[in-house]
Design an enzyme around this catalytic site. Sequence first.
Site, mmCIF file in Angstrom:
data_model
loop_
_atom_site.group_PDB
_atom_site.id
_atom_site.type_symbol
_atom_site.label_atom_id
_atom_site.label_comp_id
_atom_site.label_asym_id
_atom_site.label_seq_id
_atom_site.Cartn_x
_atom_site.Cartn_y
_atom_site.Cartn_z
ATOM 1 N N GLY A 79 2.845 2.617 -1.000
ATOM 2 C CA GLY A 79 4.197 2.207 -0.630
ATOM 3 C C GLY A 79 4.535 0.809 -1.109
ATOM 4 O O GLY A 79 3.784 0.163 -1.835
ATOM 5 N N GLY A 165 4.170 2.798 11.136
ATOM 6 C CA GLY A 165 4.843 1.833 12.004
ATOM 7 C C GLY A 165 6.077 2.496 12.586
ATOM 8 O O GLY A 165 6.998 2.857 11.846
ATOM 9 N N CYS A 181 10.756 -0.647 1.821
ATOM 10 C CA CYS A 181 10.188 0.349 0.914
ATOM 11 C C CYS A 181 10.949 0.451 -0.396
ATOM 12 O O CYS A 181 10.846 1.447 -1.108
ATOM 13 C CB CYS A 181 10.092 1.722 1.589
#
Length: 237
Positions: A79, A165, A181
């Site tokens: 990511g 998360g 992201c």
Amino acid sequence: MKRSFEVLDLGTVPYPDAWQLQRQHHARVAEGGTPTLLLLEHPAVITLGRKAKEGENIIVTRDYLASQGIEVHAVERGGDVTYHGPGQLVGYAIFPVGRRVRDFLRLLEGALVEALAQLQLPARPNPGYAGVYVDPREINGRQYDQKIASIGVAVQRNVAFHGFGLNVATNLQHFELILPCGLQDTQMTSVAREYGLRGLGTPPDMAQVKQVIAGAFAHTFEHYDFTLPEAAAMGAP
């Protein structure tokens, strides 16, 4: 329901300390120890995954972040850039994975979707992007995906670490410091925010969410093969 993994509630842990704890648990599981789900919160921190280009999706200067007490760490998870902070439930799933990385990611998403459903928030994955979303919302004539949980994992010696998360009662303004992201049309949301917007009453506290998450993981991974591939058990890289 009997679990094939341990759940450890660690409270609030600074990111560098949590990274070291992950490495310790990862080494233990890679040597045949019991798989473990670590549940915790972090002080405010921005992390850069393997796809992150240094600073590209951080909107403010490092000096500004330092003035706000927000650290920045590059990590080995997948990511791009993400934020962790108080009010966000972080889960590090130290589970054997082998080559089943894609399936493992889907199971992580599934556990979060199940937990959010129990919390009265229908949610779903977003094909092509790791994470969990509630329904999109129109803001000033533009549609924004509403991301409530981020996912990023790494796999070494056939065992996963890092994880998810979930925004429970996170300070969402901190997400404005980054492009989460690297996604342009995505707004971050939280359980508390969705409860307020949907008139659902008092949102669950962190302890309640942890309990729901632990149960959802137990159900989702009920038939998961936790067998450690032989190469990992022998200490191969």
